[in-house]
Design a protein around this motif. Structure first.
Motif, PDB file in Angstrom:
ATOM      1  N   GLY A   1      26.916 -21.168  -9.725  1.00  0.00           N
ATOM      2  CA  GLY A   1      25.974 -21.403  -8.625  1.00  0.00           C
ATOM      3  C   GLY A   1      25.492 -20.111  -8.006  1.00  0.00           C
ATOM      4  N   ASP A   2      26.394 -19.146  -7.837  1.00  0.00           N
ATOM      5  CA  ASP A   2      26.009 -17.848  -7.264  1.00  0.00           C
ATOM      6  C   ASP A   2      25.026 -17.122  -8.175  1.00  0.00           C
ATOM      7  N   LYS A   3      25.254 -17.188  -9.483  1.00  0.00           N
ATOM      8  CA  LYS A   3      24.344 -16.516 -10.418  1.00  0.00           C
ATOM      9  C   LYS A   3      22.956 -17.164 -10.384  1.00  0.00           C
ATOM     10  N   ILE A   4      22.919 -18.474 -10.194  1.00  0.00           N
ATOM     11  CA  ILE A   4      21.626 -19.165 -10.077  1.00  0.00           C
ATOM     12  C   ILE A   4      20.895 -18.697  -8.832  1.00  0.00           C
ATOM     13  N   LEU A   5      21.615 -18.561  -7.726  1.00  0.00           N
ATOM     14  CA  LEU A   5      20.989 -18.131  -6.468  1.00  0.00           C
ATOM     15  C   LEU A   5      20.425 -16.718  -6.593  1.00  0.00           C
ATOM     16  N   VAL A   6      21.158 -15.833  -7.262  1.00  0.00           N
ATOM     17  CA  VAL A   6      20.678 -14.454  -7.459  1.00  0.00           C
ATOM     18  C   VAL A   6      19.405 -14.464  -8.306  1.00  0.00           C
ATOM     19  N   GLU A   7      19.400 -15.229  -9.393  1.00  0.00           N
ATOM     20  CA  GLU A   7      18.225 -15.304 -10.260  1.00  0.00           C
ATOM     21  C   GLU A   7      17.043 -15.945  -9.529  1.00  0.00           C
ATOM     22  N   ALA A   8      17.342 -16.989  -8.732  1.00  0.00           N
ATOM     23  CA  ALA A   8      16.273 -17.650  -7.967  1.00  0.00           C
ATOM     24  C   ALA A   8      15.632 -16.682  -6.983  1.00  0.00           C
ATOM     25  N   ALA A   9      16.455 -15.874  -6.303  1.00  0.00           N
ATOM     26  CA  ALA A   9      15.920 -14.889  -5.344  1.00  0.00           C
ATOM     27  C   ALA A   9      15.014 -13.891  -6.053  1.00  0.00           C
ATOM     28  N   ASN A  10      15.428 -13.430  -7.227  1.00  0.00           N
ATOM     29  CA  ASN A  10      14.610 -12.473  -7.987  1.00  0.00           C
ATOM     30  C   ASN A  10      13.283 -13.098  -8.414  1.00  0.00           C
ATOM     31  N   ARG A  11      13.335 -14.343  -8.866  1.00  0.00           N
ATOM     32  CA  ARG A  11      12.099 -15.008  -9.306  1.00  0.00           C
ATOM     33  C   ARG A  11      11.150 -15.233  -8.131  1.00  0.00           C
ATOM     34  N   LEU A  12      11.688 -15.646  -7.000  1.00  0.00           N
ATOM     35  CA  LEU A  12      10.839 -15.890  -5.826  1.00  0.00           C
ATOM     36  C   LEU A  12      10.167 -14.601  -5.373  1.00  0.00           C
ATOM     37  N   ASN A  13      10.919 -13.508  -5.381  1.00  0.00           N
ATOM     38  CA  ASN A  13      10.340 -12.221  -4.985  1.00  0.00           C
ATOM     39  C   ASN A  13       9.204 -11.810  -5.904  1.00  0.00           C
ATOM     40  N   SER A  14       9.312 -12.155  -7.185  1.00  0.00           N
ATOM     41  CA  SER A  14       8.265 -11.766  -8.144  1.00  0.00           C
ATOM     42  C   SER A  14       6.998 -12.601  -7.980  1.00  0.00           C
ATOM     43  N   ALA A  15       7.082 -13.710  -7.230  1.00  0.00           N
ATOM     44  CA  ALA A  15       5.934 -14.615  -7.109  1.00  0.00           C
ATOM     45  C   ALA A  15       5.103 -14.362  -5.855  1.00  0.00           C
ATOM     46  N   VAL A  16       5.575 -13.490  -4.971  1.00  0.00           N
ATOM     47  CA  VAL A  16       4.865 -13.280  -3.705  1.00  0.00           C
ATOM     48  C   VAL A  16       4.234 -11.896  -3.676  1.00  0.00           C
ATOM     49  N   ARG A  17       3.415 -11.683  -2.649  1.00  0.00           N
ATOM     50  CA  ARG A  17       2.781 -10.385  -2.460  1.00  0.00           C
ATOM     51  C   ARG A  17       3.789  -9.388  -1.890  1.00  0.00           C
ATOM     52  N   GLU A  18       3.476  -8.116  -2.001  1.00  0.00           N
ATOM     53  CA  GLU A  18       4.387  -7.084  -1.513  1.00  0.00           C
ATOM     54  C   GLU A  18       4.613  -7.206  -0.013  1.00  0.00           C
ATOM     55  N   SER A  19       3.616  -7.661   0.719  1.00  0.00           N
ATOM     56  CA  SER A  19       3.723  -7.759   2.170  1.00  0.00           C
ATOM     57  C   SER A  19       4.482  -8.993   2.640  1.00  0.00           C
ATOM     58  N   ASP A  20       4.778  -9.932   1.726  1.00  0.00           N
ATOM     59  CA  ASP A  20       5.462 -11.165   2.102  1.00  0.00           C
ATOM     60  C   ASP A  20       6.977 -10.972   2.113  1.00  0.00           C
ATOM     61  N   THR A  21       7.672 -11.897   2.736  1.00  0.00           N
ATOM     62  CA  THR A  21       9.136 -11.828   2.841  1.00  0.00           C
ATOM     63  C   THR A  21       9.766 -13.048   2.197  1.00  0.00           C
ATOM     64  N   VAL A  22      10.768 -12.809   1.351  1.00  0.00           N
ATOM     65  CA  VAL A  22      11.611 -13.879   0.813  1.00  0.00           C
ATOM     66  C   VAL A  22      13.006 -13.673   1.387  1.00  0.00           C
ATOM     67  N   GLY A  23      13.536 -14.682   2.078  1.00  0.00           N
ATOM     68  CA  GLY A  23      14.857 -14.569   2.677  1.00  0.00           C
ATOM     69  C   GLY A  23      15.719 -15.770   2.328  1.00  0.00           C
ATOM     70  N   ARG A  24      17.013 -15.584   2.512  1.00  0.00           N
ATOM     71  CA  ARG A  24      17.955 -16.687   2.272  1.00  0.00           C
ATOM     72  C   ARG A  24      18.532 -17.126   3.605  1.00  0.00           C
ATOM     73  N   LEU A  25      18.354 -18.408   3.905  1.00  0.00           N
ATOM     74  CA  LEU A  25      18.846 -18.948   5.169  1.00  0.00           C
ATOM     75  C   LEU A  25      20.305 -19.358   5.065  1.00  0.00           C
ATOM     76  N   GLY A  26      20.792 -19.603   3.861  1.00  0.00           N
ATOM     77  CA  GLY A  26      22.159 -20.057   3.660  1.00  0.00           C
ATOM     78  C   GLY A  26      22.192 -21.097   2.562  1.00  0.00           C
ATOM     79  N   GLY A  27      23.322 -21.185   1.860  1.00  0.00           N
ATOM     80  CA  GLY A  27      23.421 -22.159   0.782  1.00  0.00           C
ATOM     81  C   GLY A  27      22.322 -21.953  -0.239  1.00  0.00           C
ATOM     82  N   ASP A  28      21.612 -23.032  -0.564  1.00  0.00           N
ATOM     83  CA  ASP A  28      20.508 -22.943  -1.529  1.00  0.00           C
ATOM     84  C   ASP A  28      19.159 -23.013  -0.844  1.00  0.00           C
ATOM     85  N   GLU A  29      19.116 -22.702   0.450  1.00  0.00           N
ATOM     86  CA  GLU A  29      17.862 -22.743   1.213  1.00  0.00           C
ATOM     87  C   GLU A  29      17.263 -21.343   1.332  1.00  0.00           C
ATOM     88  N   PHE A  30      16.000 -21.237   0.962  1.00  0.00           N
ATOM     89  CA  PHE A  30      15.272 -19.978   1.069  1.00  0.00           C
ATOM     90  C   PHE A  30      14.085 -20.166   2.007  1.00  0.00           C
TER      91      PHE A  30
END
Length: 685
Positions: free
Chosen positions: A312-341
């Motif tokens: 599950g932790d490895k999935i969360l790390v990969e998900a964070a990387n993928r989400l960051n690659s989908a947004v603009r440089e000025s946007d923010t991707v954060g983790r609120l806790g658990g599997d919520e971004f």
């Protein structure tokens, strides 16, 4: 204090313990005795046991000198004003005068506290002392070598008079002799600028200043604190440079732990909410929209329960990387806790601009997650809240984005929802329009309509404006206000614009021949068309094909085109003007900078926006603005066109004000070509 420093200090103390001709006393920053050698016992009469812990001024300083000594010590500790060596008459235990030559040195101990050592030579027995004592320079060198800091004595122009490097590896430039060189010339540009700034400040304030900087050294990146003290009497500056790399790295680690998620290394809940508050303030100032996106991985708990938390932790790390690659440089991707971004999207012109990014966020889960040899298919549910439509503060936006995310869950997951039903419906319609717009040209669903333009003075038809209409067999009639922005957004406006221009010029030729009149044709140009490198060549070819002279073609340009500020816009306008076509500023009065654009570009016509025309007979402010606009335009040799004329009263007043051309429903709504070619003006002027 490290072993090297302790050994150096102990060696110095052992040296002075064995020499009774020189008095050496050590004092802490409160002037309490921490070291008292045998020479001090001989000169002043106090044993070490009697002296340790006592204050300097209470032991050997005469009453008349106490306040001056205390003040001088405090100035050295707090301001870096060194106590000069000098001859003094001090006091022994028995109250007798003791004449000495006293030198002093100050450094920081392992607890980062000041310690001052006084080296007193009994002038009554100087010859004997000269044979037994080490020189002052040797003593100071021994003390310096026990301190890892870098010391620089500078002239006021920044040139190095003297220096000491406890660890020469921490010098940015490894010169054998840097004396005489300017301090600023030996450092990188950014660090050099800091030194120049703080040296100038120190000389003005005559105080003690400090600042931090870093250097890329052969031993790695190192962080330093520089302390600068101005010695105005000597016209010199003392610079002490301390390595604070360990402290800086510790502070960075603490900051990262406080603001970034320890698993994914993206902003944690605290930093994400802080950035949300900052984004709201920025968008409120700029008048732009923003989106708060909640994203939850569907059925993530089942993955954790069945495959374990490590997967599950490895999935969360990969998900964070993928989400960051989908947004603009000025946007923010954060983790609120658990599997919520949470994803923060700022600087949106309209809420629909968020759709493309949200679809990318949804799409990052389409590729399987390859974890420990397994390929896992995952989906996500997304909720979107728009600032300021769905809330003007962080609390409301978070709550509404969360609610929208649960709407997505209820709709079967693997989808996204906007907060309000109306907004969802609008987004769905917009997507449907975009889908149908592709191929609309090929399916012959688009048609050019024409609205006549009337000479206000003589009531004759002088031309028309080409306006696009779309009747979709699937969705029915779709208003230009709906499909033109979508065409602009998708780039379809380029082929559509060429279609309009070609048909408008073809009709202009036919219309003019039918009535034996030299009519003009106005065509709108959008911002996206200005990025089409073929635009000017296409205009030339269309004019040549239809045998229409360029002066009969007008391009209507809104302020939105000019506000882009790209050099390509200037080039296209210059080329079109050189071609001989007329340029008309559309919707005049609705923007903020229209007047400056009239001066900057070669316009031929000015078109007053319908919002002002509608109020000229009832609203004094609108009437005054139209009056001033007409007068100004005529002073610039521009023709004035009033759009949106709907009543005879409006037309009469425009005539009195000197308006040149009018168009609007009072004469005719936009009509297809076969009606326009037979159009006869029926309304009286």
């Amino acid at each position: 204090m490290d072993d090297r420093q302790e050994n150096a200090r102990d060696s110095v103390r052992q040296l002075f313990d064995a020499v009774d001709a020189i008095s050496v006393q050590g004092y802490d920053q409160e002037r309490r005795v921490v070291y008292w050698n045998i020479g001090s016992e001989r000169i002043y009469g106090y044993t070490a046991e009697e002296a340790l812990g006592k204050r300097l001024e209470d032991l050997i300083i005469p009453e008349s000198m106490r306040s001056g000594v205390v003040s001088a010590h405090e100035s050295w500790v707090n301001k870096g004003l060194e106590i000069p060596a000098s001859e003094l008459i001090l006091r022994s235990k028995s109250g007798e005068d003791v004449s000495v030559y006293s030198s002093h040195v100050m450094f920081r101990n392992a607890r980062n506290e000041h310690e001052m050592y006084c080296i007193d030579v009994d002038l009554g027995d100087v010859k004997k002392a000269q044979h037994r004592a080490v020189s002052k320079e040797e003593l100071l060198q021994s003390v310096f070598e026990s301190i890892p800091d870098l010391f620089f004595l500078l002239a006021e122009d920044g040139s190095i008079i003297d220096y000491h490097a406890g660890d020469s590896r921490k010098l940015y430039v490894q010169y054998e002799d840097i004396v005489g060189k300017n301090m600023a010339d030996l450092l990188p540009e950014e660090v050099s600028a800091k030194f120049k700034l703080f040296i100038a400040k120190a000389m003005v304030d005559n105080g003690f200043l400090s600042f931090e900087y870093y250097l890329d050294l052969p031993i790695g990146k190192a962080y330093f604190e520089a302390r600068i003290s101005h010695l105005p009497v000597q016209k010199q500056l003392m610079v002490i440079v301390r390595d604070i790399t360990e402290a800086h790295e510790a502070a960075e680690l603490i900051r990262k732990q406080a603001y970034f998620d320890s698993l994914t290394s993206i902003p944690n809940r605290f930093l994400s909410l802080d950035r949300l508050s900052q984004m709201i303030k920025e968008m409120d100032r700029s008048g732009e929209k923003a989106a708060v996106v909640f994203l939850d991985i569907d059925d993530f708990k089942k993955v954790n329960d069945s495959l374990g938390h490590e997967v599950g932790d490895k999935i969360l790390v990969e998900a964070a990387n993928r989400l960051n690659s989908a947004v603009r440089e000025s946007d923010t991707v954060g983790r609120l806790g658990g599997d919520e971004f949470i994803v923060l999207l700022g600087s949106l012109a309209e809420c629909f601009d968020a759709v493309e990014i949200v679809e990318k966020l949804l799409g990052v889960f389409r590729e399987p997650f390859s974890i420990d040899g397994r390929e896992l298919i995952l989906t996500s549910s997304i909720g979107v809240a728009i600032f300021p439509d769905n809330g003007d503060n962080a609390t409301d936006l978070l709550r509404n984005a969360d609610a929208a995310m649960y709407q997505s869950k209820e709709q079967g997951r693997n989808t996204y929802s906007f907060f309000t039903k109306q907004m969802n419906e609008m987004i769905l319609r917009r997507l449907a329009i975009e889908e149908q717009l592709y191929g609309a040209l090929e399916r012959n669903e688009l048609e050019v309509y024409y609205q006549p333009k009337i000479n206000v003075k003589d009531g004759k038809i002088v031309g028309a404006e080409a306006l696009l209409r779309w009747h979709s067999p699937v969705m029915g009639p779709i208003a230009p206000d709906e499909f033109i922005p979508i065409a602009e957004h998708t780039g379809l406006i380029v082929p559509i614009g060429k279609y309009v221009l070609a048909h408008a010029l073809g009709f202009l030729l036919e219309w003019g021949q039918a009535h034996r009149q030299e009519y003009t044709m106005a065509v709108n140009l959008s911002p996206r068309q200005f990025r089409d490198q073929d635009l000017v060549d296409f205009v030339k070819a269309a004019l040549r094909t239809t045998n229409v002279t360029s002066d009969r073609l007008e391009f209507e340009i809104t302020e939105g085109v000019l506000m882009v500020g790209q050099s390509s816009v200037d080039e296209v306008l210059t080329d079109l003007h050189a071609l001989g076509v007329k340029l008309s500023m559309d919707d005049f009065g609705t923007g903020y900078s229209s007047l400056s654009y009239l001066r900057q570009y070669d316009f031929d016509l000015l078109k007053i926006d319908r919002s002002f025309v509608s109020g000229i007979t009832t609203n004094k402010e609108d009437r005054d603005l139209v009056t001033a606009t007409i007068a100004m335009a005529h002073s610039l040799n521009l023709q004035v066109v009033a759009e949106g004329v709907e009543t005879a009263e409006q037309l009469t007043l425009l005539g009195e004000l000197g308006c040149d051309v009018a168009q609007g429903y009072y004469f005719s709504k936009p009509v297809p070509a076969h009606e326009m070619i037979n159009y006869q003006l029926l309304k009286p002027l």
